[in-house]
Design a protein around this motif. Structure first.
Motif, PDB file in Angstrom:
ATOM      1  N   MET A  74       0.825  -1.192   0.000  1.00 12.28           N
ATOM      2  CA  MET A  74       0.000   0.000   0.000  1.00 12.28           C
ATOM      3  C   MET A  74       0.864   1.249   0.000  1.00 12.28           C
ATOM      4  O   MET A  74       0.676   2.154  -0.808  1.00 12.28           O
ATOM      5  CB  MET A  74      -0.926   0.019   1.241  1.00 12.28           C
ATOM      6  CG  MET A  74      -1.950  -1.092   1.252  1.00 12.28           C
ATOM      7  SD  MET A  74      -3.089  -1.015  -0.149  1.00 12.28           S
ATOM      8  CE  MET A  74      -2.418  -2.245  -1.222  1.00 12.28           C
TER       9      MET A  74
ATOM     10  N   SER B  39       2.945   1.378  -3.392  1.00  8.02           N
ATOM     11  CA  SER B  39       2.121   1.607  -4.584  1.00  8.02           C
ATOM     12  C   SER B  39       1.547   3.013  -4.611  1.00  8.02           C
ATOM     13  O   SER B  39       1.623   3.711  -5.626  1.00  8.02           O
ATOM     14  CB  SER B  39       0.976   0.598  -4.639  1.00  8.02           C
ATOM     15  OG  SER B  39       1.460  -0.694  -4.528  1.00  8.02           O
ATOM     16  N   PHE B  40       0.997   3.436  -3.493  1.00  7.88           N
ATOM     17  CA  PHE B  40       0.329   4.745  -3.525  1.00  7.88           C
ATOM     18  C   PHE B  40       1.297   5.902  -3.502  1.00  7.88           C
ATOM     19  O   PHE B  40       1.004   6.981  -4.022  1.00  7.88           O
ATOM     20  CB  PHE B  40      -0.721   4.839  -2.415  1.00  7.88           C
ATOM     21  CG  PHE B  40      -1.950   4.074  -2.770  1.00  7.88           C
ATOM     22  CD1 PHE B  40      -2.175   2.819  -2.233  1.00  7.88           C
ATOM     23  CD2 PHE B  40      -2.854   4.586  -3.700  1.00  7.88           C
ATOM     24  CE1 PHE B  40      -3.309   2.102  -2.606  1.00  7.88           C
ATOM     25  CE2 PHE B  40      -3.979   3.863  -4.072  1.00  7.88           C
ATOM     26  CZ  PHE B  40      -4.218   2.616  -3.528  1.00  7.88           C
TER      27      PHE B  40
ATOM     28  N   GLN C  82       3.968   5.756  -5.166  1.00  8.85           N
ATOM     29  CA  GLN C  82       4.301   5.842  -6.595  1.00  8.85           C
ATOM     30  C   GLN C  82       3.174   6.493  -7.383  1.00  8.85           C
ATOM     31  O   GLN C  82       3.417   7.314  -8.279  1.00  8.85           O
ATOM     32  CB  GLN C  82       4.579   4.449  -7.170  1.00  8.85           C
ATOM     33  CG  GLN C  82       5.968   3.942  -6.861  1.00  8.85           C
ATOM     34  CD  GLN C  82       6.165   2.519  -7.380  1.00  8.85           C
ATOM     35  OE1 GLN C  82       5.796   1.563  -6.722  1.00  8.85           O
ATOM     36  NE2 GLN C  82       6.722   2.401  -8.560  1.00  8.85           N
TER      37      GLN C  82
END
Lengths: 148, 476
Positions: free
Chosen positions: B264, B267-268, B270
């Protein structure tokens, strides 16, 4: 081989309890070439109810593709897989297991229960997007999905 | 014992009176007199008898003397003392056979001269018993039979077995007694010795029994202690197994569950960068960079932790593993790095061992990979892998010519996540050697390292040597 009716959106059922992951999948498919309509359920029980069009899901559509996480509350993904793949009515629907675990036992269990394929969720966003894209390319574009 | 009649049938009374007369004549009965022993050669005064009876008497006479000679010979030869004593006011010996001299050192004359001698020679401690038993004989008529001590002339104690019989008259009055006595000193001595030996033996047996009982008790106590210790050990072992299982399960589960929040974050962060990167300033970019960087590192750490916990998980399947073949696979897996760095890997013959092929591959690959990673700048790695047999184990070595390490750190490098260099210079989480150690230890071996900083390092590990059975089994 391409889909017979390109205008008809592909219905995808996403079984995922993590809102972050839900969001990532949606974002990744946002600019998909293929029109798709995503339904999301958050646990294994809801998944079965949706597929059987029971309870609150009487109006549910029958999905063309299922994206299934393994770690779910109530009923976990393995149980959903087992139940659903032993149901003659439902088992044709392709299931892509997309989960955090890379453990050998999980992979084996999934394939033993007739998952169509197994994907470990990448940590890296770019990779994640690529994976979802490849699902799109393969399952939504290349493959002939079973008729309803 | 009644008098035996001669060939002429004299009545008992007649014979008795003749005998008395003869004894009188011999003067044996007279105290103070000098009795001469009755001897067949002594001249016996002729009796004055009426002529009618003379021939008969003479026949009887010679008959009697014939018998007398025979009995005398017998009495004086047999190896016992025979005696005859009168019983009037006192008991005093009328006759004692010559054997008295060899028995006690007193002559017949001496013995008979003093009527109290025999009693004086009777051992004081035996007198009471003697008298008691003799009294019984007198009252009941039962033959006297006893064992008592007499003192010899020279003071020696002689054990005597004496038996005698009472001769009474018609009215039952004791007249005299006659009997035998013989030396049982040797027998007594032997008996005493035997009894002593028995007593000694008894004591020894008791002592030995007591010793054995004590030893037994000690043994029993020790056994009980051992058993307790064994039970404690078994409990400890079970506890250890449980704890280990729990630990590796924990490591597995923890690593697993840590993956998700990690994703999480990464990914976020990024996504944030992608979508808003242009709209944010350089600082924001940098911050986002740190977030993603952190997440990526954490990801690697978790993966390594998972790999580490998997080494310990469950029972590893063991087969016969050809280490030469394993080395070949490791080289193949590392081909890209080998070619890129220009490393050369040399090796001696490696043995066949009993172990888990996957883990042994991981072991060799980690060690060789490390050797190449920690090469000296501008110096291509020269790596040597070999093994020698030592007693019941194989000693492997992986030698390199790399940067080496401070020998004081030789323990630390095997600890999980411990690194000696910055991440930037030499990438890695620091789990490689910890995994190596776990693999080696799971196989029952030991691992250690030596180094000369700036010259190179040698990593040693042992694996148990096992008897190769007929078929060397599955090699990779």
């Amino acid at each position: 081989m391409t889909q017979a009716a390109p205008d008809e959106p592909i219905d995808i059922l996403l079984v995922e309890d993590n809102p972050g992951d839900v969001r990532l999948v949606i974002e990744s498919l946002k600019h998909s070439k293929i029109r798709n309509s995503m339904s999301v359920v958050e646990d294994g029980e809801a998944a079965m109810a949706f597929l059987r069009r029971q309870g609150v899901y009487t109006q549910a559509i029958r999905p063309d593709l299922i994206l299934l996480d393994l770690n779910l509350p109530k009923k976990n993904g393995r149980e959903v897989l087992a139940e659903f793949k032993s149901d003659p009515d439902l088992r044709r629907i392709p299931v892509v297991v997309i989960t955090s675990s890379s453990g050998e036992e999980d992979v084996l269990a999934a394939y033993n229960h007739s998952a169509n394929c197994y994907i470990t969720k990448p940590v890296d966003l770019t990779q994640f997007v690529r994976v979802v894209k490849s699902i799109e390319d393969f399952w939504l574009t290349t493959v002939t999905l079973p008729p309803h | 014992m009644s008098q035996t009649a001669t060939s002429e049938n004299l009545s008992v009374a007649e014979a008795q009176s003749i005998l008395e007369a003869m004894v009188d004549a011999a003067g044996v009965n007279k105290p103070g007199a000098n009795p001469s022993p009755i001897s067949p050669t002594s001249v016996v005064p002729k009796f004055e008898l009426p002529p009618s009876q003379e021939s008969r008497a003479n026949e009887a006479h010679s008959g009697i003397w014939g018998a007398e000679r025979r009995y005398r010979a017998l009495i004086e030869q047999i190896p016992v003392v025979t005696f005859m004593a009168a019983m009037d006011e006192t008991i005093h010996d009328l006759y004692v056979s010559p054997q008295i001299e060899s028995l006690l050192g007193f002559s017949q004359e001496e013995w008979l001269a003093d009527p109290f001698l025999w009693f004086n020679q009777l051992h004081p401690d035996d007198r009471e018993a003697w008298q008691r038993e003799f009294g019984r004989t007198c009252t009941t008529g039962v033959q006297f039979r006893s064992e008592y001590r007499l003192m010899a002339r020279d003071g020696r104690v002689v054990w005597i077995h004496g038996e005698c019989q009472l001769i009474r008259d018609e009215s039952g009055r004791p007249l005299f007694l006659q009997g035998v006595a013989y030396d049982i000193t040797e027998s007594k001595r032997a008996q005493a010795a035997l009894e002593q030996m028995h007593r000694d033996l008894e004591i020894m047996v008791q002592q030995r029994t007591a010793e054995l009982a004590k030893a037994n008790d000690l043994l029993r106590a020790e056994i009980a202690e051992r058993q307790l210790a064994q039970e404690a050990l078994a409990r400890q072992a079970a506890e250890l197994v449980r704890s280990n299982t729990e630990l590796s399960q924990f490591a597995y589960v923890a690593s697993h569950d840590l993956q998700e929040p990690l994703r999480m974050m990464a990914s976020f962060a990024q996504l944030l960068a992608q979508r808003y990167g242009q709209r944010l300033d350089a600082d924001a970019d940098e911050f986002i960079g740190f977030i993603t960087d952190g997440a990526t590192r954490m990801q690697r750490l978790i993966n390594d932790l998972l790999a580490y916990s998997r080494v310990g998980k469950g029972d590893i399947a063991k087969v016969w593993v050809n280490c030469d073949a394993v080395l070949a696979v490791a080289r193949e897996n590392l081909r890209a790095v080998i070619n890129e760095s220009g490393a050369s890997i040399d090796h001696g013959a490696l043995p066949v061992v009993f172990g888990n092929d996957t883990q042994l591959l991981q072991l060799l690959q980690n060690l060789i990979g490390n050797a190449m990673k920690f090469a000296r700048p501008e110096t291509p790695s020269e790596i040597h892998v070999g093994a020698t047999k030592q007693n019941d184990e194989w000693l492997f070595h992986v030698r390199d010519n790399g940067i080496g390490f401070d020998p004081r750190q030789s323990e630390r490098i095997f600890l999980i996540f411990q690194r000696l260099h910055s991440r930037v210079k030499y990438p890695g989480t620091g789990i490689g050697l910890a995994i190596c150690r776990k693999i080696v230890e799971r196989h029952g071996g030991r691992i250690w390292a030596e180094s000369v900083p700036g010259s190179g390092s040698t990593f040693y590990f042992t694996l148990p040597a096992a008897e190769v059975r007929d078929d060397p089994g599955s090699a990779r």
